[in-house]
Write a protein that holds these residues in place. Sequence first.
Motif, PDB file in Angstrom:
ATOM      1  N   TYR A 564       0.859  -1.195   0.000  1.00 58.15           N
ATOM      2  CA  TYR A 564       0.000   0.000   0.000  1.00 58.15           C
ATOM      3  C   TYR A 564       0.892   1.241   0.000  1.00 58.15           C
ATOM      4  CZ  TYR A 564      -3.711  -3.203   1.356  1.00 58.15           C
ATOM      5  OH  TYR A 564      -4.595  -4.246   1.387  1.00 58.15           O
ATOM      6  N   GLU A 576      -5.412   6.521   7.333  1.00 55.07           N
ATOM      7  CA  GLU A 576      -6.439   6.259   6.309  1.00 55.07           C
ATOM      8  C   GLU A 576      -6.358   4.817   5.794  1.00 55.07           C
ATOM      9  OE1 GLU A 576      -5.906   9.231   3.327  1.00 55.07           O
ATOM     10  OE2 GLU A 576      -7.007  10.781   4.450  1.00 55.07           O
ATOM     11  N   ILE A 577      -5.136   4.348   5.509  1.00 56.72           N
ATOM     12  CA  ILE A 577      -4.963   2.971   5.013  1.00 56.72           C
ATOM     13  C   ILE A 577      -5.353   1.964   6.090  1.00 56.72           C
ATOM     14  CG2 ILE A 577      -3.231   1.274   4.257  1.00 56.72           C
ATOM     15  CD1 ILE A 577      -1.724   3.703   2.961  1.00 56.72           C
ATOM     16  N   THR A 578      -4.935   2.223   7.329  1.00 55.06           N
ATOM     17  CA  THR A 578      -5.254   1.320   8.451  1.00 55.06           C
ATOM     18  C   THR A 578      -6.755   1.176   8.629  1.00 55.06           C
ATOM     19  OG1 THR A 578      -3.205   1.957   9.582  1.00 55.06           O
ATOM     20  CG2 THR A 578      -4.908   0.917  10.931  1.00 55.06           C
ATOM     21  N   ASN A 579      -7.450   2.308   8.611  1.00 56.01           N
ATOM     22  CA  ASN A 579      -8.908   2.292   8.817  1.00 56.01           C
ATOM     23  C   ASN A 579      -9.634   1.675   7.617  1.00 56.01           C
ATOM     24  OD1 ASN A 579      -8.690   3.516  11.353  1.00 56.01           O
ATOM     25  ND2 ASN A 579      -8.705   5.574  10.474  1.00 56.01           N
ATOM     26  N   LYS A 580      -9.186   2.005   6.396  1.00 55.28           N
ATOM     27  CA  LYS A 580      -9.858   1.505   5.194  1.00 55.28           C
ATOM     28  C   LYS A 580      -9.709  -0.013   5.049  1.00 55.28           C
ATOM     29  CE  LYS A 580     -10.202   2.370   0.212  1.00 55.28           C
ATOM     30  NZ  LYS A 580      -9.649   3.117  -0.949  1.00 55.28           N
ATOM     31  N   GLN A 581      -8.534  -0.536   5.371  1.00 61.11           N
ATOM     32  CA  GLN A 581      -8.284  -1.983   5.227  1.00 61.11           C
ATOM     33  C   GLN A 581      -8.716  -2.778   6.459  1.00 61.11           C
ATOM     34  OE1 GLN A 581      -7.377  -3.170   2.287  1.00 61.11           O
ATOM     35  NE2 GLN A 581      -7.310  -1.026   1.561  1.00 61.11           N
ATOM     36  N   GLU A 582      -9.252  -2.055   7.464  1.00 61.85           N
ATOM     37  CA  GLU A 582      -9.745  -2.679   8.711  1.00 61.85           C
ATOM     38  C   GLU A 582      -8.668  -3.568   9.349  1.00 61.85           C
ATOM     39  OE1 GLU A 582     -13.372  -4.658   7.584  1.00 61.85           O
ATOM     40  OE2 GLU A 582     -14.514  -2.784   7.611  1.00 61.85           O
TER      41      GLU A 582
END
Length: 620
Positions: A564, A576-582
């Motif tokens: 990513y 943002e990446i952490t939250n989006k990819q759960e």
Amino acid sequence: MKKSESLSEVHQSVDTGKRKGWRRILSFIGPAYLVSVGYMDPGNWATDIAGGSKYGYQLIWVLLMSNLIALLLQSLSARLGIVRGLDLAQASRNAYPKWVNIPLFGLAQTAIIACDLAEIIGMAIGLNLLFGLPLIWGISITIFDTVLLLFLMNKGMRKMEAFIVSMVFIVGLSFLVEMFIVEPSLKEIVKGLEPSVLSGDALYIAIGIIGATVMPHNLYLHSSLVQTRNFKRDFEGIKEALKFNFIDTAVALNLAFFVNAAILILAAAAFYKNGLHEVAEIQDAHKLLGHIFGNVAPALFAIALIAAGQSSTVTGTLAGQIVMEGHLNLRIQPWLRRLITRLLAIIPAFFTILYFGNDALSGLLILSQVVLSLQLGFAVIPLIHFTSDKKEMKGFAIKTWVKILAWTSALIIVALNIQLVIEEISGWGKEINNWYIYALIVPVAVIIALLLVYIFIYPFIKKNREDSHNIPHGIALDIPDTQIKPYQKIGITVDFSKNDRNTIQQALKQGGKMASYHLIHIVETAAARYHGTSAMDHETQLDAENLEKYCANLEKLGYKAFPYIGYGSPAKAIAEITNKQELELLVMGAHGHKGLKDLIFGTTVDAVRHKIGVPVLVIR
């Protein structure tokens, strides 16, 4: 994990256990000297000069009484920090309801800003007198004190104490030389130590001397600074620490008394004896010293003023950190916290000069002392309550006779400061003659007075209650026996440095081959910041290739890995990446930066953890 200690950067950083004899005593010496500078700051100078020029040696006994009260209260403050391991603000947060601590913080912070304002003005005046630097520039450059304080804190507590003691030494030496120049009357000095009945202007100046001497921020500061000493926390260890800190306090505050007395004696010998009875401003005192005694005395006067202002600003800014962390349990970056405190003091001084001219600064100095006086009761009354509590003080609660003296001192301070505030508000009403002085300021003063009454009564009403908020961090919870579920989706931040190998290896230990690994890298180039995902500059392409290599390497080893790329602000993009990819766990590498490097490079980890709701594992 949050550090909960008062002044956590230097908490228990001075080891006393390995030293013997006089070296052991010296290891405890220091905190009171940092506190003592508040008793000889530029705010004191104004009241001492006014008292000496108008009434000669008559008010020396008021200085002595103020010093004795200060000695009593500072020793109580040190006792609180040593015995309970809490500073005054932390103890207030634990003892009073949450809603009370918000105005308590506001009042304490306002008092510190008012005090800092006096130091800034004093230092700017000193630079103006010595080098001819315009006041507006003198005030502006005091913002760099924040950098000096950050540097001193990183060097350790003993280095900071050495700096402050050297400043105090310069002030003391300057006035010692000036005493030989002005040749005061020893007979009249001794006579001035005899208490006399005060009225009118003499009473007003006496109140100002007491208000400027017994400063609330020093009580917060002392209760925290004594915790920088690491000693054995058994009965004998605490008893010894109390004894050595009392010696430290007695010596430091008596030195401060001699400096204050020297300023008053200087004004009495130089101005009162020469018929100059209306010298109230620092600049006037400097100018007249030059006329009467030549160039040496005013130069020493200006040097002492700069040293007093510099040392006082350092300790005032530290007190700002203590009240914010203590009352609100709010911790922000040290440099930012100190910068905010300094700016809040500089802005009023800056705009006063711009809009009202240099002459208005003396009025601002008086206003700062009135604001300072308002907060005294809110520090003194809780302090006496806390150190009187036999249950919490574990055998070190103050004795009855000390309690009587403390409450008497509190009554004197509060009564005199209430009188000072009433007289000031009346004066404003007469001078300005506007209805909003009474419509706005009087109701605020009444609300503050009611809050003071509440602060006094509350501990008596709630003395016997058992309440979890009296414990600094709450009560330990029962841990239920639950089925541990391994992490399935683990994020790993990489920056293609030598730290990546350790970060990735530690992440693999958390999930094994059952988990999936999401490698995150943020491109911070100018193109990436402006163009985001459409950026195709050389660095972005190279980083994408490197990330694919990491993933390919992990897949060869039998792990599931996904790349990513984020763009722009690292903390925002990682979140943002952490939250989006759960993701369920985020593993980040820390670079171990210190000081200025931490200021520039090392804030990403701290910023990220506030933006995501999953655990963060930090790898060094």
